[in-house]
Design a protein around this motif. Structure first.
Motif, PDB file in Angstrom:
ATOM      1  N   ALA A 138      39.318   0.697   7.351  1.00  0.00           N
ATOM      2  CA  ALA A 138      40.715   0.299   7.549  1.00  0.00           C
ATOM      3  C   ALA A 138      41.608   1.513   7.352  1.00  0.00           C
ATOM      4  O   ALA A 138      41.402   2.303   6.420  1.00  0.00           O
ATOM      5  CB  ALA A 138      41.099  -0.804   6.567  1.00  0.00           C
ATOM      6  N   VAL A 139      42.611   1.649   8.228  1.00  0.00           N
ATOM      7  CA  VAL A 139      43.519   2.793   8.191  1.00  0.00           C
ATOM      8  C   VAL A 139      44.948   2.270   8.236  1.00  0.00           C
ATOM      9  O   VAL A 139      45.278   1.416   9.070  1.00  0.00           O
ATOM     10  CB  VAL A 139      43.280   3.731   9.399  1.00  0.00           C
ATOM     11  N   GLY A 140      45.780   2.796   7.354  1.00  0.00           N
ATOM     12  CA  GLY A 140      47.203   2.461   7.377  1.00  0.00           C
ATOM     13  C   GLY A 140      48.018   3.694   7.731  1.00  0.00           C
ATOM     14  O   GLY A 140      47.667   4.814   7.338  1.00  0.00           O
ATOM     15  N   ASN A 141      49.103   3.508   8.496  1.00  0.00           N
ATOM     16  CA  ASN A 141      49.920   4.667   8.864  1.00  0.00           C
ATOM     17  C   ASN A 141      51.368   4.515   8.385  1.00  0.00           C
ATOM     18  O   ASN A 141      51.745   3.502   7.804  1.00  0.00           O
ATOM     19  CB  ASN A 141      49.839   4.948  10.369  1.00  0.00           C
ATOM     20  N   ARG A 142      52.159   5.559   8.624  1.00  0.00           N
ATOM     21  CA  ARG A 142      53.546   5.577   8.143  1.00  0.00           C
ATOM     22  C   ARG A 142      54.429   4.540   8.839  1.00  0.00           C
ATOM     23  O   ARG A 142      55.525   4.244   8.382  1.00  0.00           O
ATOM     24  CB  ARG A 142      54.163   6.973   8.351  1.00  0.00           C
ATOM     25  N   ASP A 143      53.948   4.007   9.955  1.00  0.00           N
ATOM     26  CA  ASP A 143      54.720   2.991  10.684  1.00  0.00           C
ATOM     27  C   ASP A 143      54.318   1.578  10.266  1.00  0.00           C
ATOM     28  O   ASP A 143      54.630   0.611  10.975  1.00  0.00           O
ATOM     29  CB  ASP A 143      54.502   3.163  12.192  1.00  0.00           C
ATOM     30  N   ASP A 144      53.600   1.463   9.126  1.00  0.00           N
ATOM     31  CA  ASP A 144      53.200   0.150   8.579  1.00  0.00           C
ATOM     32  C   ASP A 144      52.287  -0.604   9.546  1.00  0.00           C
ATOM     33  O   ASP A 144      52.349  -1.823   9.679  1.00  0.00           O
ATOM     34  CB  ASP A 144      54.434  -0.694   8.201  1.00  0.00           C
ATOM     35  N   GLU A 145      51.453   0.150  10.210  1.00  0.00           N
ATOM     36  CA  GLU A 145      50.474  -0.440  11.111  1.00  0.00           C
ATOM     37  C   GLU A 145      49.083  -0.311  10.491  1.00  0.00           C
ATOM     38  O   GLU A 145      48.726   0.745   9.968  1.00  0.00           O
ATOM     39  CB  GLU A 145      50.501   0.267  12.467  1.00  0.00           C
ATOM     40  N   LEU A 146      48.336  -1.402  10.562  1.00  0.00           N
ATOM     41  CA  LEU A 146      46.970  -1.426  10.052  1.00  0.00           C
ATOM     42  C   LEU A 146      46.002  -1.424  11.232  1.00  0.00           C
ATOM     43  O   LEU A 146      46.156  -2.209  12.169  1.00  0.00           O
ATOM     44  CB  LEU A 146      46.766  -2.695   9.216  1.00  0.00           C
ATOM     45  N   THR A 147      45.028  -0.523  11.191  1.00  0.00           N
ATOM     46  CA  THR A 147      43.988  -0.483  12.219  1.00  0.00           C
ATOM     47  C   THR A 147      42.635  -0.604  11.531  1.00  0.00           C
ATOM     48  O   THR A 147      42.383   0.088  10.542  1.00  0.00           O
ATOM     49  CB  THR A 147      44.029   0.838  13.010  1.00  0.00           C
ATOM     50  N   ILE A 148      41.787  -1.488  12.043  1.00  0.00           N
ATOM     51  CA  ILE A 148      40.418  -1.601  11.529  1.00  0.00           C
ATOM     52  C   ILE A 148      39.476  -1.068  12.599  1.00  0.00           C
ATOM     53  O   ILE A 148      39.534  -1.488  13.760  1.00  0.00           O
ATOM     54  CB  ILE A 148      40.059  -3.065  11.211  1.00  0.00           C
ATOM     55  N   LEU A 149      38.632  -0.120  12.216  1.00  0.00           N
ATOM     56  CA  LEU A 149      37.694   0.499  13.145  1.00  0.00           C
ATOM     57  C   LEU A 149      36.278   0.029  12.848  1.00  0.00           C
ATOM     58  O   LEU A 149      35.880  -0.066  11.685  1.00  0.00           O
ATOM     59  CB  LEU A 149      37.729   2.026  12.990  1.00  0.00           C
ATOM     60  N   ASP A 150      35.543  -0.231  13.896  1.00  0.00           N
ATOM     61  CA  ASP A 150      34.110  -0.469  13.778  1.00  0.00           C
ATOM     62  C   ASP A 150      33.443   0.901  13.607  1.00  0.00           C
ATOM     63  O   ASP A 150      33.629   1.790  14.437  1.00  0.00           O
ATOM     64  CB  ASP A 150      33.613  -1.154  15.049  1.00  0.00           C
ATOM     65  N   VAL A 151      32.699   1.092  12.529  1.00  0.00           N
ATOM     66  CA  VAL A 151      32.165   2.422  12.215  1.00  0.00           C
ATOM     67  C   VAL A 151      31.158   2.893  13.271  1.00  0.00           C
ATOM     68  O   VAL A 151      31.119   4.069  13.634  1.00  0.00           O
ATOM     69  CB  VAL A 151      31.527   2.425  10.802  1.00  0.00           C
ATOM     70  N   ARG A 152      30.354   1.976  13.787  1.00  0.00           N
ATOM     71  CA  ARG A 152      29.289   2.360  14.721  1.00  0.00           C
ATOM     72  C   ARG A 152      29.862   2.962  16.008  1.00  0.00           C
ATOM     73  O   ARG A 152      29.478   4.032  16.433  1.00  0.00           O
ATOM     74  CB  ARG A 152      28.431   1.126  15.034  1.00  0.00           C
ATOM     75  N   PHE A 154      33.192   3.448  16.425  1.00  0.00           N
ATOM     76  CA  PHE A 154      34.449   4.096  16.025  1.00  0.00           C
ATOM     77  C   PHE A 154      35.598   3.772  16.975  1.00  0.00           C
ATOM     78  O   PHE A 154      36.347   4.629  17.430  1.00  0.00           O
ATOM     79  CB  PHE A 154      34.278   5.602  15.839  1.00  0.00           C
ATOM     80  N   LYS A 155      35.688   2.462  17.269  1.00  0.00           N
ATOM     81  CA  LYS A 155      36.764   1.942  18.110  1.00  0.00           C
ATOM     82  C   LYS A 155      37.521   0.865  17.312  1.00  0.00           C
ATOM     83  O   LYS A 155      36.920   0.135  16.529  1.00  0.00           O
ATOM     84  CB  LYS A 155      36.181   1.299  19.375  1.00  0.00           C
ATOM     85  N   PRO A 156      38.848   0.760  17.543  1.00  0.00           N
ATOM     86  CA  PRO A 156      39.624  -0.269  16.841  1.00  0.00           C
ATOM     87  C   PRO A 156      39.182  -1.682  17.233  1.00  0.00           C
ATOM     88  O   PRO A 156      39.003  -1.969  18.417  1.00  0.00           O
ATOM     89  CB  PRO A 156      41.059  -0.014  17.305  1.00  0.00           C
ATOM     90  N   ILE A 157      38.981  -2.536  16.217  1.00  0.00           N
ATOM     91  CA  ILE A 157      38.668  -3.942  16.487  1.00  0.00           C
ATOM     92  C   ILE A 157      39.817  -4.861  16.075  1.00  0.00           C
ATOM     93  O   ILE A 157      39.899  -5.989  16.535  1.00  0.00           O
ATOM     94  CB  ILE A 157      37.362  -4.388  15.795  1.00  0.00           C
ATOM     95  N   HIS A 158      40.715  -4.358  15.196  1.00  0.00           N
ATOM     96  CA  HIS A 158      41.935  -5.100  14.837  1.00  0.00           C
ATOM     97  C   HIS A 158      43.071  -4.095  14.761  1.00  0.00           C
ATOM     98  O   HIS A 158      42.880  -2.975  14.292  1.00  0.00           O
ATOM     99  CB  HIS A 158      41.836  -5.749  13.445  1.00  0.00           C
ATOM    100  N   LYS A 159      44.253  -4.541  15.189  1.00  0.00           N
ATOM    101  CA  LYS A 159      45.465  -3.753  14.984  1.00  0.00           C
ATOM    102  C   LYS A 159      46.566  -4.714  14.620  1.00  0.00           C
ATOM    103  O   LYS A 159      46.721  -5.745  15.282  1.00  0.00           O
ATOM    104  CB  LYS A 159      45.848  -3.001  16.266  1.00  0.00           C
TER     105      LYS A 159
END
Length: 328
Positions: A138-152, A154-159
């Motif tokens: 899970a990655v959070g950015n300065r624009d208050d957006e959450l992105t979840i990446l599938d590790v295998r 390495f593509k976003p599965i949730h935003k």
């Protein structure tokens, strides 16, 4: 490498000291241990991360014989902006992820120092954390957006973009619940993987900046701009106590491997170590600057910490320290 005494009063911590590690050209924003407690990664404003192999040489005996004795260092280069936070794969002792202001997230192999995967996201990344089973990041950015990446892949599965300030993020131990600390003084609890809102905990009177999960899965702790750290029962979602030693906004917190101690740090010129069960402070580590990151080793009472240290010329020192060494 058995750092620190484990008497419940924390008295064994009094005779321990810190060792300094130098290498970065600018201040260190993030420190994190791998799952075995043998390597430490540091992320810096100098656009690099470094992996410090602390298992070699004299360090493994937990005796002090000069900073950096017997330590192997691998530099991870590739980001074009500050490496603000990093985290290790919870299942693999040589894989780690970095989040940078350059909008990218990278996966690295610490053995080769090479980037194995890269994802370009939409904003400046400030938070990153692995799901406990190591399948998602899970990655959070300065624009208050959450992105979840599938590790295998390495593509976003949730935003998801939030309409309030989102700070640090964390999964619970089983990975079916997700926590967001917010600028509203709340902790938002989401079900995972649906990201459906489950609860809003009114935790503090000011913004919540950081969160840590007790390694035994009993509690989570929240650090706030109101200078308090609150401890929550994870099954009841109730606050059981607060830690009150700091006077400035709490930037970073960490439980030790036994769940006995919690370290917290801010712009106060010390790191507080308190007993989780009593709430009492058992030791304070003096520091010379505001702290950005504290993290206990997952196997030993060794606390890594890094902050805004400057030298006599008022330029960044680029150091971090580890507390918990016995005198030689």
């Amino acid at each position: 490498m058995a750092g620190g005494g484990s008497s419940s009063g924390g008295g064994g911590l009094k005779n321990l000291h810190s060792r300094e590690y130098q290498g970065h050209k600018k201040k260190v924003h993030s420190v994190a241990w791998n799952c075995l407690g043998t390597k430490l990664a540091s992320g810096s404003v100098d656009q690099t991360a470094r992996v410090w192999d602390l298992h070699s040489g004299s360090t493994s005996k937990n005796k002090d014989s000069g900073a950096g004795a017997g330590v192997g260092v691998t530099e991870l280069k590739g980001h074009s902006d500050s490496v603000d936070q990093l985290c290790w794969d919870p299942k693999h002792a040589d894989l780690l992820a970095t989040a940078s202001g350059d909008k990218s997230v990278r996966l690295w192999d610490a053995r080769s120092g090479k980037c194995s995967q890269q994802a370009e996201l939409s904003g400046e990344n400030i938070n990153i954390t692995y799901k406990p089973d190591a399948t998602h990041v899970a990655v959070g950015n300065r624009d208050d957006e959450l992105t979840i990446l599938d590790v295998r892949k390495f593509k976003p599965i949730h935003k998801r973009k939030f309409n309030y300030e989102v700070n640090e993020i964390a999964w619970n131990m089983t990975g079916d619940m997700f926590f967001l600390t917010t600028g509203n003084g709340t902790v938002e609890v989401l079900a995972y993987p649906s990201l459906r809102a489950v609860d809003t905990l009114t935790a503090h009177t000011a913004g919540c900046y950081c969160i840590a999960i007790d390694p035994l899965g009993r509690y989570f702790a929240v650090g706030s701009a109101d200078s308090l750290v609150s401890l929550w029962d994870i099954s009841e979602m109730l606050c059981v106590r607060t830690f009150t030693k700091l006077e400035w906004p709490v930037r970073t917190i960490s439980f030790n491997h036994t769940g006995e101690f919690i370290a917290s740090a801010s712009e106060d010129l010390f790191i507080d170590i308190s007993n989780v069960q009593t709430g009492r402070s058992v030791h304070q580590i003096p520091c010379r600057a505001a702290m950005n990151s504290v993290e206990w080793n997952p196997k030993y009472n060794l606390l890594a910490y890094a902050g805004d240290d400057k030298n006599k010329y008022q330029t960044d020192e680029g150091v971090f320290r580890i507390f918990g060494f016995e005198s030689a």
